[in-house]
Structures are given as structure tokens and as C-alpha cells.
Design a protein around this motif. Structure first.
Motif, PDB file in Angstrom:
ATOM      1  N   VAL A 282      10.803  -3.891  83.278  1.00  0.00           N
ATOM      2  CA  VAL A 282      10.577  -4.424  84.615  1.00  0.00           C
ATOM      3  C   VAL A 282       9.632  -3.477  85.345  1.00  0.00           C
ATOM      4  CG1 VAL A 282      11.646  -5.068  86.807  1.00  0.00           C
ATOM      5  CG2 VAL A 282      12.848  -5.503  84.654  1.00  0.00           C
ATOM      6  N   LYS A 283       8.535  -4.030  85.858  1.00  0.00           N
ATOM      7  CA  LYS A 283       7.536  -3.260  86.602  1.00  0.00           C
ATOM      8  C   LYS A 283       7.412  -3.857  87.991  1.00  0.00           C
ATOM      9  CE  LYS A 283       6.138  -0.849  82.959  1.00  0.00           C
ATOM     10  NZ  LYS A 283       6.040   0.582  82.863  1.00  0.00           N
ATOM     11  N   ILE A 284       7.030  -3.018  88.955  1.00  0.00           N
ATOM     12  CA  ILE A 284       6.885  -3.490  90.332  1.00  0.00           C
ATOM     13  C   ILE A 284       5.582  -2.954  90.910  1.00  0.00           C
ATOM     14  CG2 ILE A 284       8.182  -1.545  91.306  1.00  0.00           C
ATOM     15  CD1 ILE A 284       9.336  -3.585  93.362  1.00  0.00           C
ATOM     16  N   ASN A 285       4.951  -3.754  91.770  1.00  0.00           N
ATOM     17  CA  ASN A 285       3.757  -3.331  92.493  1.00  0.00           C
ATOM     18  C   ASN A 285       3.882  -3.859  93.909  1.00  0.00           C
ATOM     19  OD1 ASN A 285       0.931  -3.698  93.622  1.00  0.00           O
ATOM     20  ND2 ASN A 285       0.471  -2.572  91.753  1.00  0.00           N
ATOM     21  N   ALA A 286       3.576  -3.006  94.891  1.00  0.00           N
ATOM     22  CA  ALA A 286       3.717  -3.391  96.295  1.00  0.00           C
ATOM     23  C   ALA A 286       2.373  -3.487  97.006  1.00  0.00           C
ATOM     24  CB  ALA A 286       4.624  -2.399  97.017  1.00  0.00           C
ATOM     25  N   GLY A 287       1.308  -3.671  96.238  1.00  0.00           N
ATOM     26  CA  GLY A 287      -0.002  -3.846  96.865  1.00  0.00           C
ATOM     27  C   GLY A 287       0.012  -5.068  97.768  1.00  0.00           C
ATOM     28  N   VAL A 288      -0.426  -4.884  99.010  1.00  0.00           N
ATOM     29  CA  VAL A 288      -0.370  -5.961 100.013  1.00  0.00           C
ATOM     30  C   VAL A 288      -1.125  -7.190  99.536  1.00  0.00           C
ATOM     31  CG1 VAL A 288      -1.042  -6.601 102.363  1.00  0.00           C
ATOM     32  CG2 VAL A 288      -0.076  -4.338 101.917  1.00  0.00           C
ATOM     33  N   VAL A 289      -2.302  -6.990  98.968  1.00  0.00           N
ATOM     34  CA  VAL A 289      -3.103  -8.129  98.516  1.00  0.00           C
ATOM     35  C   VAL A 289      -2.402  -8.848  97.369  1.00  0.00           C
ATOM     36  CG1 VAL A 289      -5.303  -8.810  97.473  1.00  0.00           C
ATOM     37  CG2 VAL A 289      -5.274  -7.156  99.345  1.00  0.00           C
ATOM     38  N   LEU A 290      -1.815  -8.085  96.445  1.00  0.00           N
ATOM     39  CA  LEU A 290      -1.125  -8.716  95.320  1.00  0.00           C
ATOM     40  C   LEU A 290       0.089  -9.510  95.798  1.00  0.00           C
ATOM     41  CD1 LEU A 290      -0.790  -9.302  92.364  1.00  0.00           C
ATOM     42  CD2 LEU A 290       0.337  -7.081  92.096  1.00  0.00           C
ATOM     43  N   VAL A 291       0.883  -8.932  96.688  1.00  0.00           N
ATOM     44  CA  VAL A 291       2.045  -9.647  97.231  1.00  0.00           C
ATOM     45  C   VAL A 291       1.583 -10.927  97.923  1.00  0.00           C
ATOM     46  CG1 VAL A 291       3.946  -9.545  98.903  1.00  0.00           C
ATOM     47  CG2 VAL A 291       3.460  -7.558  97.442  1.00  0.00           C
ATOM     48  N   ASN A 292       0.498 -10.849  98.689  1.00  0.00           N
ATOM     49  CA  ASN A 292      -0.036 -12.033  99.375  1.00  0.00           C
ATOM     50  C   ASN A 292      -0.553 -13.074  98.382  1.00  0.00           C
ATOM     51  OD1 ASN A 292       0.578 -11.047 101.910  1.00  0.00           O
ATOM     52  ND2 ASN A 292      -1.449 -10.190 102.254  1.00  0.00           N
ATOM     53  N   GLU A 293      -1.190 -12.640  97.305  1.00  0.00           N
ATOM     54  CA  GLU A 293      -1.687 -13.576  96.281  1.00  0.00           C
ATOM     55  C   GLU A 293      -0.519 -14.322  95.630  1.00  0.00           C
ATOM     56  OE1 GLU A 293      -4.820 -14.628  95.239  1.00  0.00           O
ATOM     57  OE2 GLU A 293      -5.409 -13.616  97.079  1.00  0.00           O
ATOM     58  N   ILE A 294       0.549 -13.614  95.350  1.00  0.00           N
ATOM     59  CA  ILE A 294       1.746 -14.251  94.778  1.00  0.00           C
ATOM     60  C   ILE A 294       2.283 -15.297  95.753  1.00  0.00           C
ATOM     61  CG2 ILE A 294       4.175 -13.874  94.156  1.00  0.00           C
ATOM     62  CD1 ILE A 294       2.373 -12.908  91.932  1.00  0.00           C
ATOM     63  N   ASP A 295       2.372 -14.938  97.035  1.00  0.00           N
ATOM     64  CA  ASP A 295       2.867 -15.875  98.046  1.00  0.00           C
ATOM     65  C   ASP A 295       1.964 -17.100  98.147  1.00  0.00           C
ATOM     66  OD1 ASP A 295       5.040 -14.282  98.681  1.00  0.00           O
ATOM     67  OD2 ASP A 295       4.090 -13.376 100.445  1.00  0.00           O
ATOM     68  N   ARG A 296       0.662 -16.871  98.228  1.00  0.00           N
ATOM     69  CA  ARG A 296      -0.294 -17.984  98.380  1.00  0.00           C
ATOM     70  C   ARG A 296      -0.305 -18.903  97.164  1.00  0.00           C
ATOM     71  NH1 ARG A 296      -3.447 -14.441 101.573  1.00  0.00           N
ATOM     72  NH2 ARG A 296      -4.377 -13.403  99.804  1.00  0.00           N
ATOM     73  N   SER A 297      -0.123 -18.319  95.975  1.00  0.00           N
ATOM     74  CA  SER A 297      -0.206 -19.124  94.755  1.00  0.00           C
ATOM     75  C   SER A 297       0.970 -20.086  94.629  1.00  0.00           C
ATOM     76  CB  SER A 297      -0.260 -18.227  93.520  1.00  0.00           C
ATOM     77  OG  SER A 297       1.006 -17.620  93.297  1.00  0.00           O
ATOM     78  N   GLY A 298       2.107 -19.696  95.189  1.00  0.00           N
ATOM     79  CA  GLY A 298       3.289 -20.547  95.097  1.00  0.00           C
ATOM     80  C   GLY A 298       3.895 -20.589  93.699  1.00  0.00           C
ATOM     81  N   ILE A 299       3.578 -19.608  92.865  1.00  0.00           N
ATOM     82  CA  ILE A 299       4.126 -19.629  91.505  1.00  0.00           C
ATOM     83  C   ILE A 299       5.631 -19.414  91.524  1.00  0.00           C
ATOM     84  CG2 ILE A 299       1.978 -18.873  90.431  1.00  0.00           C
ATOM     85  CD1 ILE A 299       3.273 -16.097  90.071  1.00  0.00           C
ATOM     86  N   ASN A 300       6.265 -19.930  90.519  1.00  0.00           N
ATOM     87  CA  ASN A 300       7.717 -19.808  90.388  1.00  0.00           C
ATOM     88  C   ASN A 300       8.079 -18.602  89.538  1.00  0.00           C
ATOM     89  OD1 ASN A 300       8.342 -22.216  91.808  1.00  0.00           O
ATOM     90  ND2 ASN A 300       7.801 -23.399  89.992  1.00  0.00           N
ATOM     91  N   VAL A 301       9.279 -18.105  89.736  1.00  0.00           N
ATOM     92  CA  VAL A 301       9.813 -17.071  88.862  1.00  0.00           C
ATOM     93  C   VAL A 301       9.764 -17.616  87.440  1.00  0.00           C
ATOM     94  CG1 VAL A 301      11.952 -15.886  88.220  1.00  0.00           C
ATOM     95  CG2 VAL A 301      11.275 -16.016  90.626  1.00  0.00           C
ATOM     96  N   GLY A 302       9.352 -16.768  86.504  1.00  0.00           N
ATOM     97  CA  GLY A 302       9.233 -17.183  85.111  1.00  0.00           C
ATOM     98  C   GLY A 302       7.822 -17.549  84.701  1.00  0.00           C
ATOM     99  N   THR A 303       6.865 -17.468  85.630  1.00  0.00           N
ATOM    100  CA  THR A 303       5.481 -17.820  85.353  1.00  0.00           C
ATOM    101  C   THR A 303       4.731 -16.643  84.731  1.00  0.00           C
ATOM    102  OG1 THR A 303       5.480 -19.360  87.225  1.00  0.00           O
ATOM    103  CG2 THR A 303       3.328 -18.660  86.395  1.00  0.00           C
ATOM    104  N   ALA A 304       3.997 -16.914  83.644  1.00  0.00           N
ATOM    105  CA  ALA A 304       3.173 -15.890  82.989  1.00  0.00           C
ATOM    106  C   ALA A 304       1.841 -15.782  83.729  1.00  0.00           C
ATOM    107  CB  ALA A 304       2.943 -16.255  81.530  1.00  0.00           C
ATOM    108  N   VAL A 305       1.466 -14.541  84.104  1.00  0.00           N
ATOM    109  CA  VAL A 305       0.228 -14.311  84.850  1.00  0.00           C
ATOM    110  C   VAL A 305      -0.484 -13.061  84.330  1.00  0.00           C
ATOM    111  CG1 VAL A 305       1.040 -15.388  86.990  1.00  0.00           C
ATOM    112  CG2 VAL A 305       1.410 -12.944  86.631  1.00  0.00           C
TER     113      VAL A 305
END
Length: 131
Positions: A88-111
């Protein structure tokens, strides 16, 4: 009627609790025979150079406390978690967190997450759906 309904709800909740507790007891009896599968404690993943990337399964968000290096002040920030090669890895980059939010991807999505550029102190990431 309300008393009967409350009693029924309480009994149902008790039954669910009893079932869950009995299941937990049964599982606890097998603990010595179980093998470790994955460490759930997240490690921070940092992309240092433009062009670096990683592939992972998005597994959700996590609040984390950070200390401002200049002021010593602590604050809560949100990070995104990925499962990468059974870690399990974590990243708190503001842009990355915002990209995840904007994309609307679901948990379990390969990216694939790529570090594309830097504007001031902000790292710019791109997010690519894998399939």
C-alpha cells in the motif's frame, strides 16, 4: 406498536452482533495458522523527476497529519492510496488528489500516475486509466 418495533429492532441488532461476534471468535481460533497477505500500513510514494510514473490499483483516500517544516504547525491533509505489487502506497500531492476526485474513478480501478511537470512548488500529475 413503537415498543414492539423497538424491541424487534433491538433483537435484530443483537442477533447481528451475536453472529458477527461468533464469526470473530471462530476466526480468532485460526490466527496461528494464517499467513500474512499484505501490510496495510501505507508507505509514501514520491515521484522525484519529471517523467517518472507508477502503476497501481486505486484503493481510496486517507487523512494524514503533516508538520510544516517552516512553522512547525501540524495540519490534516488528504492523500490517495494505491496498491502496488502487494504494497500500500500513499501520495498527498494536491494535484494528484484533485485529479482522482475529478476523474470519478472507483476504488479498484487500475491507473498509471505520471509526474509531468512542476509549477512553482506544485507537482503536476497526469492520471491514465489502464485496461
Amino acid at each position: 406498536m413503537d415498543n414492539i418495533q423497538n424491541t424487534t429492532e433491538n433483537t435484530e441488532m443483537q442477533m447481528v452482533s451475536d453472529i458477527s461476534f461468533q464469526s470473530l471468535i471462530a476466526q480468532s481460533e485460526k490466527l496461528q495458522t494464517l499467513k500474512p497477505v499484505i501490510n496495510l500500513s501505507a508507505e509514501y510514494i514520491e515521484l522525484e523527476k519529471v517523467g517518472e510514473s507508477f502503476r497501481g490499483i486505486y484503493i481510496g483516500k486517507q487523512r494524514m497529519q503533516v508538520t510544516d517544516q517552516a512553522t512547525g504547525e501540524t495540519r490534516d491533509i488528504e492523500g490517495v492510496r494505491f496498491l502496488i505489487n502487494k504494497q500500500v502506497k500513499i501520495n498527498a500531492g494536491v494535484v494528484l488528489v484533485n485529479e482522482i476526485d475529478r476523474s470519478g474513478i472507483n476504488v479498484g480501478t487500475a491507473v498509471e500516475v505520471s509526474y509531468t511537470s512542476k509549477k512553482g512548488n506544485v507537482k503536476i500529475y497526469s492520471l491514465t486509466l489502464l485496461g
